[in-house]
Scaffold this active site. Structure first.
Site, PDB file in Angstrom:
ATOM      1  N   GLY A 123      35.096 -13.482  22.681  1.00  0.00           N
ATOM      2  CA  GLY A 123      35.851 -12.165  22.087  1.00  0.00           C
ATOM      3  C   GLY A 123      35.437 -11.283  22.505  1.00  0.00           C
ATOM      4  N   GLN A 125      35.294  -1.954  22.766  1.00  0.00           N
ATOM      5  CA  GLN A 125      34.393  -2.294  23.140  1.00  0.00           C
ATOM      6  C   GLN A 125      34.374  -1.314  24.456  1.00  0.00           C
ATOM      7  OE1 GLN A 125      33.796  -6.664  21.946  1.00  0.00           O
ATOM      8  NE2 GLN A 125      32.211  -5.921  22.681  1.00  0.00           N
ATOM      9  N   CYS A 182      26.918 -10.031  21.094  1.00  0.00           N
ATOM     10  CA  CYS A 182      27.880  -9.267  20.865  1.00  0.00           C
ATOM     11  C   CYS A 182      27.695  -8.311  22.554  1.00  0.00           C
ATOM     12  CB  CYS A 182      27.757  -8.057  19.684  1.00  0.00           C
ATOM     13  SG  CYS A 182      29.561  -6.656  20.673  1.00  0.00           S
ATOM     14  N   LEU A 183      29.156  -8.967  23.155  1.00  0.00           N
ATOM     15  CA  LEU A 183      29.097  -7.985  24.897  1.00  0.00           C
ATOM     16  C   LEU A 183      28.154  -6.350  24.852  1.00  0.00           C
ATOM     17  CD1 LEU A 183      31.851  -9.022  26.176  1.00  0.00           C
ATOM     18  CD2 LEU A 183      29.644 -10.346  26.733  1.00  0.00           C
ATOM     19  N   HIS A 239      34.218 -10.769  13.078  1.00  0.00           N
ATOM     20  CA  HIS A 239      33.448 -10.262  13.949  1.00  0.00           C
ATOM     21  C   HIS A 239      34.308  -9.122  15.129  1.00  0.00           C
ATOM     22  CE1 HIS A 239      29.697 -10.115  17.523  1.00  0.00           C
ATOM     23  NE2 HIS A 239      31.271  -9.438  18.442  1.00  0.00           N
ATOM     24  N   GLU A 240      35.439  -9.582  15.591  1.00  0.00           N
ATOM     25  CA  GLU A 240      35.942  -8.350  16.786  1.00  0.00           C
ATOM     26  C   GLU A 240      36.718  -7.369  15.765  1.00  0.00           C
ATOM     27  OE1 GLU A 240      35.769  -8.632  19.348  1.00  0.00           O
ATOM     28  OE2 GLU A 240      34.190 -10.465  19.766  1.00  0.00           O
ATOM     29  N   HIS A 250      35.293  -5.111  14.708  1.00  0.00           N
ATOM     30  CA  HIS A 250      34.805  -3.658  15.943  1.00  0.00           C
ATOM     31  C   HIS A 250      35.523  -2.510  15.932  1.00  0.00           C
ATOM     32  CE1 HIS A 250      31.438  -5.180  19.203  1.00  0.00           C
ATOM     33  NE2 HIS A 250      32.773  -6.380  19.115  1.00  0.00           N
TER      34      HIS A 250
HETATM   35  C1  QAP Z   1      31.459 -12.337  19.350  1.00  0.00           C
HETATM   36  O1  QAP Z   1      30.392 -12.717  21.117  1.00  0.00           O
HETATM   37  C2  QAP Z   1      30.928 -13.172  18.508  1.00  0.00           C
HETATM   38  O2  QAP Z   1      24.249 -10.605  24.458  1.00  0.00           O
HETATM   39  C3  QAP Z   1      31.446 -12.264  20.905  1.00  0.00           C
HETATM   40  O3  QAP Z   1      23.350 -11.807  26.805  1.00  0.00           O
HETATM   41  C4  QAP Z   1      29.679 -14.318  18.258  1.00  0.00           C
HETATM   42  O4  QAP Z   1      31.303 -12.948  23.298  1.00  0.00           O
HETATM   43  C5  QAP Z   1      31.570 -14.339  18.044  1.00  0.00           C
HETATM   44  C6  QAP Z   1      27.464 -12.449  25.471  1.00  0.00           C
HETATM   45  C7  QAP Z   1      29.022 -15.551  17.696  1.00  0.00           C
HETATM   46  C8  QAP Z   1      31.477 -15.341  17.808  1.00  0.00           C
HETATM   47  C9  QAP Z   1      29.392 -16.007  18.051  1.00  0.00           C
HETATM   48  C10 QAP Z   1      26.709 -11.622  24.903  1.00  0.00           C
HETATM   49  C11 QAP Z   1      27.306 -12.812  26.672  1.00  0.00           C
HETATM   50  C12 QAP Z   1      28.813 -12.647  24.781  1.00  0.00           C
HETATM   51  C13 QAP Z   1      24.954 -11.550  25.072  1.00  0.00           C
HETATM   52  C14 QAP Z   1      30.007 -12.194  22.791  1.00  0.00           C
HETATM   53  C15 QAP Z   1      24.987 -11.334  26.855  1.00  0.00           C
HETATM   54  C16 QAP Z   1      25.989 -11.737  27.448  1.00  0.00           C
HETATM   55  C17 QAP Z   1      28.504 -12.455  23.573  1.00  0.00           C
HETATM   56 CO    CO Z   2      31.516  -7.838  19.832  1.00  0.00          CO
END
Ligand code: QAP
Ligand code: CO
Length: 168
Positions: free
Chosen positions: A46, A51, A92-93, A134-135, A138
């Protein structure tokens, strides 16, 4: 199409509250396409426009196993339909390399518009329900680290700030 740079915590721009989308034009479609490309390039599930430093209410999400079901949510909102909470180790990205447990309501109804401005409604549970909450956070200037202890948050802040200084 382009892979856009992603803002990282504790960048203050991530605290901006995004404004509604009113114009469903070619520029919006192009931004959504770039956000999709950015999300896939970063291996995320997401991404919110906030972001990538665009403070408009736009999300892209793909929680599919095969990474072939991207969805755009414009002006998204959610209504909780099951107060029961579920815990998930969120990442989280914008907080790369860190994961912490967050509790959120397990079932929601999502209301949003698609890229053409057509409204739709979707009942969600599991990963999609977590991801949409979560999004949308943001878009309101909130991050998952706001739900954890200040001690943990400050440790993450310090580690990321040091990493940013090294790569600058
Ligand atoms: C949000 O998160 C989310 O630390 C999206 O090194 C997270 O895409 C929603 C990511 C969990 C629901 C459950 C994070 C990639 C990606 C990192 C992401 C990383 C590489 C996170
Ligand atoms: Co995030």
């Amino acid at each position: 199409m382009a892979v856009l740079p992603i803002l990282e915590f504790p960048d203050p721009r991530l605290r901006t509250v995004a404004k509604p989308v009113t114009l469903f034009d070619a520029e919006l479609k192009s931004l959504v396409a770039d956000m999709r490309e950015t999300m896939y390039a970063a291996e995320g599930i997401g991404l919110a426009a906030s972001q990538v430093d665009v403070h408009r209410r736009i999300l892209v999400i793909d929680v599919s196993e095969t990474k072939d079901s991207p969805r755009a949510f414009i002006n998204p909102t959610f209504e909780v339909i099951d107060e029961e909470l579920q815990d998930y180790d969120e990442g989280c990205l914008s907080v790369p390399g860190f994961y912490e447990t967050v509790s959120r309501p397990r079932r929601v109804i999502i209301r949003a518009q698609d890229e053409e401005g057509v409204p739709f409604e979707l009942e969600a549970d599991g990963l999609l329900a977590i991801c949409i909450q979560h999004e949308i956070d943001h878009l309101d200037g909130k991050l998952f680290v706001d739900y954890i202890s200040k001690l943990k948050r400050d440790r993450i802040r310090s580690k990321l700030t040091k990493a940013h200084k090294k790569s600058a």
